[in-house]
Write a protein that holds these residues in place. Structure first.
Motif: not given
Length: 564
Positions: A175, A181-182, A348
């Motif tokens: 992460r 990014y999600e 994201s």
């Protein structure tokens, strides 16, 4: 002819003189009264002069300074005095190994705590807020290791725990290096499933699993063995003497009193036969006792060598940091493989928010590990010193049970030569000294032993030692066997093997340096990364270390994604 007649007369006078001396002592029992009183008994129990001893049950009959009541009291005293030296020797042995257990247990627990503190201190300096925000992961890691040390596979499956730790660490780092990014929970489950295939941390997890399994299995099993020793000694030493042993002890120690010879000590061989009869069951413990001690000594050698708990735990912060470095250096390749296997994630929406450089920058340095300067902070000692000491004690404890008669029948307790009590008179002891153990007592001339009825307590302790020996041997091979085993001693379930390849004996150690080397900190520019995103590498730490066995180059780059 005249000369021979004179010699006969002299001999007769000498025998008559000795007889008169013994009779004088029996006629007045003053020495017996004094000796009897010194034992804490009522002096009024002793007759003023010799009496008819026909009613005595143990000692030679005839004129005697003992009554039946005195004989009974002296029998109980003899039981106490026979038991006293055995009890003292057993207590000393228990104390010795209780202390060694406490030393080892305290050392291992403090080493675990010190490793946790060291990792926290190093990671705060090295990774700053990125570590602080994820510190609970490492706290749980050390808590699980401590539970495993205390309770083994019954409390913690080490393989599963380590797999979960690396999977969780991968998720968090994945992460961080892909903040643009999600990721849904389902997506991260996909990432976790591919942890072993991706090998984001290099070979560190495999090596660390082998090291931790071997070191912890050896440490906790050895400590369990040190716990068991005083328990066995205590139970065996508490076994009561048989009535025939008490009778034989009375005859050996206090029948000389009844004949007025209070200072007369038993012959050594006579004493040996009495003690070997009294301690026949204990002597049968010796074989399994020695096997157990041999297994403890073998495992102690492992503690000093490839299963060294200290050499695994002390540099564990460096090892985990190396794994993190591997992930950082290969983050782009790892991410691309994940995207191919789990799908392209969504961008994201919050990615454009500002991030503080202070929260992501590297402002510390980690310490290299030097095996030549092992710390003594854990319990104020080192594993090498502890094992050297305990091995001496273990060797000294061998044949403890079979040599108890010789240990007791020595020094001031016996009289040398022919000037000793042989059970009936002051003379040489003529009987043959029998062997140790229950089976040999069938021919014991001084103690009636029923060889068909072995002591239940001692037989159970023989079984306990046999089972513990099997655990020690399993630990010697790197295998963990649960201590909660079934009644037939077949062992419990294994929580993990310490070695999964023939080459693991030579693949045990991470690189170390012979002397501390200051890391070099270089400023790094802001290169553009592929894929249309921009990263900022604030600082880079490079360190070279070499050893006679292998060389390694470690490089730390703290690169955090910057906003567009």
């Amino acid at each position: 002819m005249k000369t021979l007649l004179v010699l006969c007369v002299v001999c007769t006078l000498v025998v008559f003189s000795v007889s008169m001396t013994a009779e004088q002592k029996l006629k007045n029992c003053n020495e017996v009264r004094a000796a009897y009183s010194s034992k804490g008994f009522n002096v009024n129990d002793v007759p003023n002069k010799g009496v008819n001893g026909a009613s005595l049950k143990v000692c030679p009959q005839g004129f005697s300074c003992c009554t039946v009541e005195m004989e009974e009291k002296l029998s109980q005293q003899s039981h106490t005095e026979i038991k006293a030296p055995v009890s003292r020797l057993s207590t000393n042995l228990q104390s010795t190994f209780r202390q060694r257990h406490d030393h080892f247990d305290k050392f291992f627990r403090e080493l675990l705590k010190n490793a946790e503190v060291s990792l926290h201190s190093m990671f705060v300096r090295t990774y700053g807020m990125m570590y602080v925000q994820n510190a609970e992961l490492f706290k749980k890691f050390f808590e699980a290791l401590t539970r495993y040390y205390v309770s083994g596979g019954a409390a913690v499956n080490l393989d599963s725990m380590l797999s979960d730790f690396w999977a969780d660490l991968l998720e968090r780092m994945f992460r961080l290096v892909n903040v643009q990014y999600e990721f849904t929970d389902a997506y991260m489950e996909c990432v976790s499933r591919h942890t072993e295939q991706l090998q984001p941390f290099g070979d560190v997890p495999r090596k660390l699993r082998i090291q931790l399994t071997r070191a912890f299995v050896a440490a906790r099993t050895f400590v369990r063995g040190l716990t068991l020793m005083p328990e066995v000694v205590n139970k065996v030493s508490m076994v009561s003497a048989s009535p025939s042993c008490v009778r034989a002890s009375m005859k050996m120690l206090y029948c000389p009193y009844c004949s007025g010879q209070v200072a007369l000590k038993p012959c050594q061989n006579y004493c040996l036969n009495v003690l070997r009869g009294c301690l026949a069951n204990q002597a049968d413990l010796d074989t399994e006792w020695n096997n157990f001690l041999d297994a403890m000594l073998s495992l102690a050698e492992r503690l000093e060598g490839p299963f060294n708990f200290e050499s695994v735990m002390d540099p564990i912060d460096v090892k985990i940091s190396e794994a993190i470095m591997n992930m950082q250096e290969n983050s782009m390749q790892v991410s691309q493989k994940v995207f191919q296997g789990c799908g392209q994630p969504k961008p994201s929406k919050a990615f454009r928010s500002k991030r503080s450089i202070k929260d992501t920058g590297f402002n510390g340095r980690f310490r290299p590990y030097s095996p030549d300067a092992r710390p003594t902070t854990a319990a104020g000692t080192s594993l090498d010193r502890l094992t050297t000491d305990v091995k001496k004690k273990l060797k000294h404890a061998k044949k403890f049970w079979s040599t108890l008669p010789e240990t007791v029948c020595a020094g001031e307790r016996i009289a040398p030569g022919d000037e000793c009590w042989n059970g009936t008179a002051k003379s040489r002891y003529e009987s043959v000294v029998i062997g140790n153990g229950l089976a040999n007592q069938v021919s014991n001339p001084d103690v009636d032993v029923d060889i068909t009825k072995p002591d239940i307590v001692i037989r159970s302790q023989i079984a306990v030692l046999k089972e513990m020996t099997s655990w020690l041997k399993a630990a010697h091979s790197g295998n963990d066997i649960s201590f909660e085993t079934d009644e037939d001693g077949s062992g419990g379930e294994e929580s993990g093997s310490g070695c999964d390849s023939p080459s693991c004996d030579t693949d045990m150690y991470f690189s170390t340096t012979r002397s501390p080397v200051k890391p070099r900190i270089d400023s790094v520019g802001s290169p553009s990364a592929g894929g249309g995103r921009h990263t900022s590498c604030m600082l880079s730490l490079s360190m070279q270390s070499s050893d006679v066995e292998l060389k390694v180059s470690a490089r730390v780059e703290i690169c955090w994604l910057a906003p567009w």
